[in-house]
Design an enzyme around this catalytic site. Sequence first.
Site, PDB file in Angstrom:
ATOM      1  CE1 TYR A  37     -18.339  28.192   0.527  1.00 53.26           C
ATOM      2  CE2 TYR A  37     -19.288  28.210  -1.680  1.00 53.26           C
ATOM      3  CZ  TYR A  37     -19.437  28.318  -0.313  1.00 53.26           C
ATOM      4  OH  TYR A  37     -20.673  28.539   0.216  1.00 53.26           O
ATOM      5  CG  HIS A 193     -20.504  18.636   0.141  1.00 58.05           C
ATOM      6  ND1 HIS A 193     -19.610  17.635   0.391  1.00 58.05           N
ATOM      7  CD2 HIS A 193     -20.384  19.500   1.183  1.00 58.05           C
ATOM      8  CE1 HIS A 193     -18.983  17.863   1.534  1.00 58.05           C
ATOM      9  NE2 HIS A 193     -19.431  18.996   2.035  1.00 58.05           N
ATOM     10  NE  ARG A 223     -13.260  22.695   4.385  1.00 64.57           N
ATOM     11  CZ  ARG A 223     -14.466  23.267   4.311  1.00 64.57           C
ATOM     12  NH1 ARG A 223     -15.482  22.782   5.010  1.00 64.57           N
ATOM     13  NH2 ARG A 223     -14.676  24.318   3.550  1.00 64.57           N
ATOM     14  CG  ASN A 225     -18.010  26.220   6.308  1.00 65.82           C
ATOM     15  OD1 ASN A 225     -17.753  26.913   5.327  1.00 65.82           O
ATOM     16  ND2 ASN A 225     -19.240  25.838   6.616  1.00 65.82           N
ATOM     17  CD  GLU A 265     -20.060  24.733  10.723  1.00 64.72           C
ATOM     18  OE1 GLU A 265     -21.275  24.790  10.948  1.00 64.72           O
ATOM     19  OE2 GLU A 265     -19.586  24.211   9.699  1.00 64.72           O
ATOM     20  CE1 TYR A 316     -25.793  25.789   0.912  1.00 60.48           C
ATOM     21  CE2 TYR A 316     -23.788  26.719   1.867  1.00 60.48           C
ATOM     22  CZ  TYR A 316     -24.662  25.651   1.690  1.00 60.48           C
ATOM     23  OH  TYR A 316     -24.395  24.461   2.315  1.00 60.48           O
ATOM     24  CE  LYS A 317     -20.294  31.154   3.541  1.00 62.65           C
ATOM     25  NZ  LYS A 317     -19.812  29.999   4.323  1.00 62.65           N
TER      26      LYS A 317
HETATM   27  C1  HEM Z   1     -16.430  14.243   4.905  1.00 69.15           C
HETATM   28  C2  HEM Z   1     -16.822  15.083   5.770  1.00 69.15           C
HETATM   29  C3  HEM Z   1     -17.762  16.209   5.472  1.00 69.15           C
HETATM   30  C4  HEM Z   1     -19.047  16.308   5.845  1.00 69.15           C
HETATM   31  C5  HEM Z   1     -19.822  15.280   6.659  1.00 69.15           C
HETATM   32  C6  HEM Z   1     -19.550  17.560   5.339  1.00 69.15           C
HETATM   33  C7  HEM Z   1     -20.846  17.990   5.506  1.00 69.15           C
HETATM   34  C8  HEM Z   1     -21.350  19.163   4.997  1.00 69.15           C
HETATM   35  C9  HEM Z   1     -22.729  19.576   5.099  1.00 69.15           C
HETATM   36  C10 HEM Z   1     -23.818  18.755   5.782  1.00 69.15           C
HETATM   37  C11 HEM Z   1     -22.850  20.786   4.506  1.00 69.15           C
HETATM   38  C12 HEM Z   1     -24.123  21.595   4.378  1.00 69.15           C
HETATM   39  C13 HEM Z   1     -24.739  21.325   3.028  1.00 69.15           C
HETATM   40  C14 HEM Z   1     -26.156  21.867   2.967  1.00 69.15           C
HETATM   41  O1  HEM Z   1     -26.330  23.037   2.626  1.00 69.15           O
HETATM   42  O2  HEM Z   1     -27.082  21.098   3.267  1.00 69.15           O
HETATM   43  C15 HEM Z   1     -21.531  21.143   4.022  1.00 69.15           C
HETATM   44  C16 HEM Z   1     -21.232  22.323   3.382  1.00 69.15           C
HETATM   45  C17 HEM Z   1     -19.984  22.608   2.835  1.00 69.15           C
HETATM   46  N1  HEM Z   1     -18.893  21.753   2.816  1.00 69.15           N
HETATM   47 FE1  HEM Z   1     -18.740  19.972   3.685  1.00 69.15          FE
HETATM   48  N2  HEM Z   1     -18.563  18.204   4.675  1.00 69.15           N
HETATM   49  C18 HEM Z   1     -17.442  17.416   4.726  1.00 69.15           C
HETATM   50  C19 HEM Z   1     -16.210  17.697   4.201  1.00 69.15           C
HETATM   51  C20 HEM Z   1     -15.932  18.827   3.473  1.00 69.15           C
HETATM   52  C21 HEM Z   1     -14.633  19.111   2.937  1.00 69.15           C
HETATM   53  C22 HEM Z   1     -13.393  18.254   3.093  1.00 69.15           C
HETATM   54  C23 HEM Z   1     -14.728  20.287   2.296  1.00 69.15           C
HETATM   55  C24 HEM Z   1     -13.559  20.925   1.609  1.00 69.15           C
HETATM   56  C25 HEM Z   1     -13.555  21.749   0.674  1.00 69.15           C
HETATM   57  C26 HEM Z   1     -16.107  20.747   2.435  1.00 69.15           C
HETATM   58  C27 HEM Z   1     -16.614  21.922   1.939  1.00 69.15           C
HETATM   59  C28 HEM Z   1     -17.878  22.413   2.174  1.00 69.15           C
HETATM   60  C29 HEM Z   1     -18.310  23.739   1.787  1.00 69.15           C
HETATM   61  C30 HEM Z   1     -17.479  24.778   1.054  1.00 69.15           C
HETATM   62  C31 HEM Z   1     -19.636  23.860   2.212  1.00 69.15           C
HETATM   63  C32 HEM Z   1     -20.504  25.109   2.110  1.00 69.15           C
HETATM   64  C33 HEM Z   1     -20.435  25.754   3.455  1.00 69.15           C
HETATM   65  C34 HEM Z   1     -20.917  27.187   3.565  1.00 69.15           C
HETATM   66  O3  HEM Z   1     -20.733  27.986   2.642  1.00 69.15           O
HETATM   67  O4  HEM Z   1     -21.409  27.522   4.637  1.00 69.15           O
HETATM   68  N3  HEM Z   1     -16.799  19.832   3.152  1.00 69.15           N
HETATM   69  N4  HEM Z   1     -20.646  20.131   4.329  1.00 69.15           N
END
Ligand code: HEM
Lengths: 346, 320
Positions: A37, A193, A223, A225, A265, A316-317
């Site tokens: 990350y 998060h 970004r 993901n 994504e 986690y994934k």
């Molecule tokens: C503001 C808008 C954003 C929304 C609405 C959002 C929403 C989410 C949601 C709903 C999850 C899933 C969490 C779960 O497990 O329930 C997630 C995961 C994550 N988000 Fe965000 N996020 C946003 C912005 C960001 C930004 C700017 C970053 C930058 C680093 C970020 C990094 C991550 C990461 C690293 C994960 C884990 C994803 C994975 O490993 O699959 N998010 N986010």
Amino acid sequence: MSLAFRDETFRDDFTFYNSPAAIRRFPFPFDRDEYMYSVNIEPHVKGPVGSVVEFPIDIDEHYVAEMKERALVLQQDPLRCQSLPHMITAEWDLVELLMTSMAESYPQWFSLTRDGDRWHWINRPLEIDQKFTFGDVATLPYPPMEYITRQCQGDFSLLDQREDNLWMDAGIATTQADWSLDFDIGMNFMEWHAPVPFAHQMGVFERALKYLLNLQLGRPVRRLNWTMTINPRLDTSPEQYPHWGKDRTQVTPENAGQKVHLRVELQGLWRLPRSNAIVFSIRGYLASLQELSTSPKWARRLSRILKSLPDEIADYKGLTRHRPLSIAWLSRFEDGSPTTPGCGPD
Amino acid sequence: MIHAHDIRVRVTAIEDVAARTKRFRFEPVDGGSPPLFAGGAHITVALGDDDGAIRNPYTLSGSPQDRGGYEITVLRTTDSRGGSAFLHEQVRVGQELSISAPINLFPINFLARRHLLIAGGIGITPFLSMTEQLADLGQNFELHYAMTCSGAAPYEAQLRSRLGRRFHRYCSDRGERIDLETLLAGQPLGTHLYVCGPERLIDATIAMATSLGWPSENIHFERFAGPPPGDPFTVRLAKSGQTVTVGQHQTLLEALERAGVEPPSLCRGGACGQCELPVLSAEGELLHYDHFLSEEARAAGHSIMTCVSRLKGRELVLDF
Ligand code: HEM
Ligand code: FES
């Protein structure tokens, strides 16, 4: 660009597939052989012709089928689309952003004519011709956010900004990777998060939030993901877990190439002008291991990523169970040769 | 200094709206509509004889519905940087300027049950657009405006007719004061407070609200610290080895920009935190004029907000 929108499914018989052109433009997210990350945010500027970032909003060959899938999900579960009352200004901001962007990028499919508050929207692929009054909810068949996102690929959430935080106070999620809008609605950036491993300790979320609070009008960012999904299933929501959880047990060394999909994504963030809210778009792309391996570089790199991925992230994934099978399937492309820099195919 | 995201505008009108107060209208040179904005937003304007050597933030005082251009309202002050003097004396109708896209660091809280707006003097500017947006949304609000009444207060007549009983004025030159204690004590739960004006008014309002137990999330204020001048000093950038001199009337940020460096910045008023740069060493005393760093961070001296703060001494070395 001329495009044939395919009639295909993301459930039951899973007739989804990518054309060779769609595979070439797939947003493969890895620029090296390891993954961790990071605050991987960059300006959402125009990318190469034909790429998924050529335009602010990407419409591709799966558009019509994805919109049918969205309608099906909403019919069965209306809670996939929710908006708290104070978000109505942001909803209209989103209507404007998506309509103007789609009409400007794809004039052959969409058109928008504005005369003050009187707007005329035409969506040719979905055969929609709508005259309405901007700002007057009574003139649209659905609330504004739902209206326009039923016509735009990707999930969306609208974040209200207050108390130096972002609050998920509206959204539509029908194609999500195992998170729930119904659960997250009203939560703030740190709260929703919370389940993510490592990133909190690394300060990723703290820095990302600070950056987003200062996001400026007219300067969107993006970004990438990623995760993996068994079968080309768009709706892998917690609500539907009983339907897709068992898919993970059906992967075999023989069928992994067809069944296991990399899910990427493309996430865009825009400041909205009237509401000062932020819209977060989550535009998903699916490609099977087989499709990806038409570029041996991608296959080699993905197998190395999967091998070196920390267990906590794999858990986690939701990859733990099929990870060895995917690596085994990809191993036929692993000749030990180096991968070229950058994300692109061979 | 022109930034990549600047908008080129032409000055299309300049009007006196009160004593020492002028309104400027800017329209995009390319004839299009400038970006939409929400109540409370500001722009920065590149000013000065020398190719826009200084950039000052000004609140947008026009209507968000006006799609043809932007308006700002500027009080002529004796700020030594000369931003307001430049606008008042040198800028003419027809002239071209560079401005930034709107930035909103003073947004409306849409969850508030009620909005209490307190303005002092030229601090009325953000409330012109905010009251319009609040009225459009049918929100419950009230504006309390302290001003000098003898010299025609800016926008008084317009606000009075637009807001009716929601408008309250106080003539400070006749000794009238906003009774902060009574006003703030009498607000229903869920009210949000917004204050803009002279430092004294902001401080007094925040102090009173805090002592009456208002939650800090419900207190909003807009205060741009005008960057004060100071003695010239040298700054060395450790990563590139480049050395830049910061002049008396220049900010550290402006000096770096002049030298072709593009350090981060946003509000240019010590509020947003975007321009923070790490300090490696400082030969002299760091003068922190921002509203962002905590007391502990200031004392530690590991970083500086380049938009307003400076060095009293010889050389500053930044990790940039
Ligand atoms: C503001 C808008 C954003 C929304 C609405 C959002 C929403 C989410 C949601 C709903 C999850 C899933 C969490 C779960 O497990 O329930 C997630 C995961 C994550 N988000 Fe965000 N996020 C946003 C912005 C960001 C930004 C700017 C970053 C930058 C680093 C970020 C990094 C991550 C990461 C690293 C994960 C884990 C994803 C994975 O490993 O699959 N998010 N986010
Ligand atoms: S630019 Fe905002 S604090 Fe300096």
